[in-house]
Design an enzyme around this catalytic site. Structure first.
Site, short mmCIF file in Angstrom:
data_model
loop_
_atom_site.label_atom_id
_atom_site.label_comp_id
_atom_site.label_asym_id
_atom_site.label_seq_id
_atom_site.Cartn_x
_atom_site.Cartn_y
_atom_site.Cartn_z
N GLY A 56 -3.84 13.45 -8.07
CA GLY A 56 -3.46 14.60 -8.87
C GLY A 56 -3.15 15.92 -8.26
O GLY A 56 -2.38 16.51 -8.49
N ALA A 114 -6.70 3.96 -14.66
CA ALA A 114 -5.70 3.09 -15.62
C ALA A 114 -6.72 2.55 -16.68
O ALA A 114 -8.11 2.41 -16.46
CB ALA A 114 -5.14 2.04 -14.78
N SER A 125 3.74 5.92 -5.31
CA SER A 125 2.88 5.22 -3.84
C SER A 125 3.26 6.13 -2.86
O SER A 125 4.14 6.92 -2.70
CB SER A 125 3.95 3.87 -3.78
OG SER A 125 3.43 3.35 -2.62
N ASN A 142 2.68 -3.19 -4.99
CA ASN A 142 1.45 -3.37 -4.28
C ASN A 142 1.20 -4.86 -3.96
O ASN A 142 0.25 -4.76 -2.82
CB ASN A 142 0.26 -2.96 -5.40
CG ASN A 142 0.36 -1.30 -5.60
OD1 ASN A 142 1.08 -0.71 -5.12
ND2 ASN A 142 -0.75 -1.01 -6.07
N GLU A 171 2.44 -5.11 -0.51
CA GLU A 171 1.62 -4.48 0.42
C GLU A 171 0.32 -5.30 0.68
O GLU A 171 0.11 -5.33 1.78
CB GLU A 171 1.15 -3.11 -0.52
CG GLU A 171 0.28 -2.30 0.32
CD GLU A 171 -0.49 -1.03 -0.58
OE1 GLU A 171 -1.48 -0.91 -0.50
OE2 GLU A 171 0.53 -0.33 -1.04
N ARG A 215 -8.71 -12.03 0.42
CA ARG A 215 -9.56 -10.93 0.32
C ARG A 215 -10.57 -11.51 -0.33
O ARG A 215 -12.07 -10.95 0.00
CB ARG A 215 -9.04 -9.77 -0.44
CG ARG A 215 -7.95 -8.95 0.19
CD ARG A 215 -7.46 -7.65 -0.62
NE ARG A 215 -6.13 -7.00 0.02
CZ ARG A 215 -6.21 -5.85 -0.22
NH1 ARG A 215 -6.93 -5.24 -1.28
NH2 ARG A 215 -5.01 -5.44 0.44
N ARG A 254 3.01 -38.43 -13.55
CA ARG A 254 2.83 -38.14 -14.73
C ARG A 254 3.42 -38.80 -15.76
O ARG A 254 2.57 -39.07 -16.98
CB ARG A 254 3.59 -36.53 -14.81
CG ARG A 254 3.18 -35.61 -13.89
CD ARG A 254 3.91 -34.22 -13.98
NE ARG A 254 3.45 -33.62 -15.26
CZ ARG A 254 4.51 -33.06 -16.40
NH1 ARG A 254 5.86 -33.35 -16.23
NH2 ARG A 254 3.96 -32.57 -17.58
#
Length: 485
Positions: free
Chosen positions: A17, A79, A131, A190, A193, A290, A448
């Protein structure tokens, strides 16, 4: 404090900001600022904003009073619920035609809802992706606005003035689409990214563990890569990271704990891919990588029990490095192709008219994934605006066809060395799946139908006709309904 003297107001004086405010001030706009913790306003005015024309407000009524009409208010707050709480505080003080801009990483369904509910009150809402991190916010970010189209003419000049510019001066900011389109495009940015970072990390580990390169050598490799096809912000900073020394002179990167954090936008991208039935496999693997990294204690324990491969490093170091570079480049192509597949599917479901070439241009500068490569995506959509998949563009398919031997070798070398390359591997699997005219899903449909009477289509009958077989001789003639989730 003069009433109606400020061009725009911003609420939320964290790093992003503050830097956006200073950026706007640099471009001649008078900015009013407010923060829930009011002491931050004075701190900002007495330090970072000292000597500027920035106006500080100590209450919302005071903040509203200094804004020119129609009022433009930008929220740079966390957010989620915080955005709704701030909107609820602002709305009683606003008039029809005033504009609220959410510049945080909001989830696009929230932006869809806010655009609608505020529009019913006569308030124009914009949800915009921003960004570039703190450096981008200060000197030129990529800005991806969506929401109520009636608001765009009132913010276009400011946004395009402060945005990053590509070589010919075109701003990395343009209208994306209605409702949550801007935040959706930022979400996919993102997610890509996440993919880019994971691919770079896999190349790093392959060179470090598979070839035994130290930080100084890794710096040289990545700096060299940044001069060619892989020229990008993330490759550039990676090369730089390898030069940073800790207090004892050892490479700092080697001292950093290998447990990655995440804030949710990559996860949202993967969930959206599942919801739309789009195989965005690489971003999914990047998110899971991650998650696996966060299981540090378990991995350390497992490393003492589970054995890996033991092979000597390859003799031809130069060839190994080039194979790794090409594997990284090919996998990056797959990731972006998948990201664009998701954008196309979301646009179809949401009724957005997305400019795919324009999105590549918006990402070309200012943002974290900025790279030379994005120019090739822009060119592909300029050449064929109806392009169904980037892999069908000549540049992409010729590069993949030419590099795939190296790509395959790099993954084989990783497997033999016991180095995990989930993103490299899933990219190649997708490539092989996408180029295969007949996949084994015929057997899957037979399975199936065998256990659940789910029916199947036939290659010798028109699409849309469904058949059921009594596989065991004991089954009935009735089949289940046909539908896809």
């Amino acid at each position: 404090m003069q009433p109606e003297s400020c061009d725009i107001g911003l609420i939320g004086l964290a790093v992003m900001g503050q830097n956006l405010v200073l950026n706007m001030n640099d471009h001649g706009y008078r900015v009013a600022v407010f923060n829930r913790t009011v002491s931050k306003v004075d701190e900002f005015l007495n330090n970072e904003a000292k000597g500027t024309k920035v106006v500080g407000a100590r209450s919302i009524p005071e903040f509203i009073q200094v804004l020119k009409k129609p009022r433009r208010l930008m929220l740079m707050v966390k957010a989620g619920e915080t955005v709704d709480l701030m909107i609820d505080q602002l709305v009683p003080h606003l008039e029809k035609g005033d504009i609220i801009i959410d510049g945080g990483n909001s989830h696009y369904p929230d932006t869809n809802r806010r655009t609608k509910t505020l529009g019913e009150k006569g308030i124009l809402f914009i949800g915009t992706g921003v960004s570039g991190g703190e450096e981008g916010a200060r000197h030129g970010p990529s800005i991806m606005p969506g929401g109520n189209p009636a608001a765009w003419p009132y913010v276009k000049e400011i946004f395009q003035a402060i945005a990053a510019k590509v070589e010919d001066g075109t701003p990395c900011c343009d209208w994306v689409g209605e409702n949550g389109a801007g935040h959706y495009v930022k979400m996919v940015h993102n997610g890509i990214e996440y993919g880019d970072m994971q691919l770079i990390c896999e190349a790093y580990q392959l060179l470090k563990d598979g070839l035994g390169l130290a930080a100084g050598e890794l710096h040289q490799v990545f700096a060299e890569w940044n001069k060619g096809e892989l020229d990008s912000y993330l490759i550039e900073i990676t090369a730089d990271i390898f030069t940073k020394k800790d207090d004892d002179g050892a490479p700092l990167v080697d001292k950093i704990l290998d447990a990655a954090g995440q804030k949710g936008t990559g996860k949202w991208t993967a969930i959206s891919a599942l919801d739309t039935g789009t195989p965005v496999t690489l971003i999914g693997e990047a998110v899971f990588a991650r998650c696996l990294s966060a299981m540090k204690d378990e991995r350390v324990a497992a490393s003492k029990i589970l054995e890996g491969a033991r092979i000597a490093p390859p003799a031809d170091r130069k060839a190994f490095i080039e194979d790794t570079r090409r594997a990284l480049y090919c996998s990056k192509m797959i990731s972006y192709a998948q990201g664009y597949m998701l954008l196309r599917e979301a646009a179809r479901e949401e009724g957005w008219n997305l400019n795919f070439g324009g999105i590549a241009l918006m990402w070309r500068g200012g943002c974290i994934i900025r790279s030379r490569f994005l120019g090739k995506i822009k060119e592909a959509y300029v050449k064929n605006p109806q392009l169904s998949n980037l892999l069908l563009d000549d540049f992409f398919n010729q590069t993949l066809n030419g590099y795939q031997a190296s790509w395959r070798r790099a993954i084989v070398q990783a497997i033999e060395a016991g180095v995990p390359t989930p993103a490299f591997s899933t990219a190649l699997s997708f490539f092989d799946g996408y180029r295969t005219a007949r996949l084994p899903a015929n057997l899957l449909q037979a399975q199936r139908d065998y256990f659940g009477a789910h029916t199947y289509e036939r290659v010798d009958k028109p699409r849309g006709q469904f058949f059921h077989t009594n596989w065991t001789g004991h089954g009935g003639r009735v089949s289940s309904g046909t539908y896809n989730v």
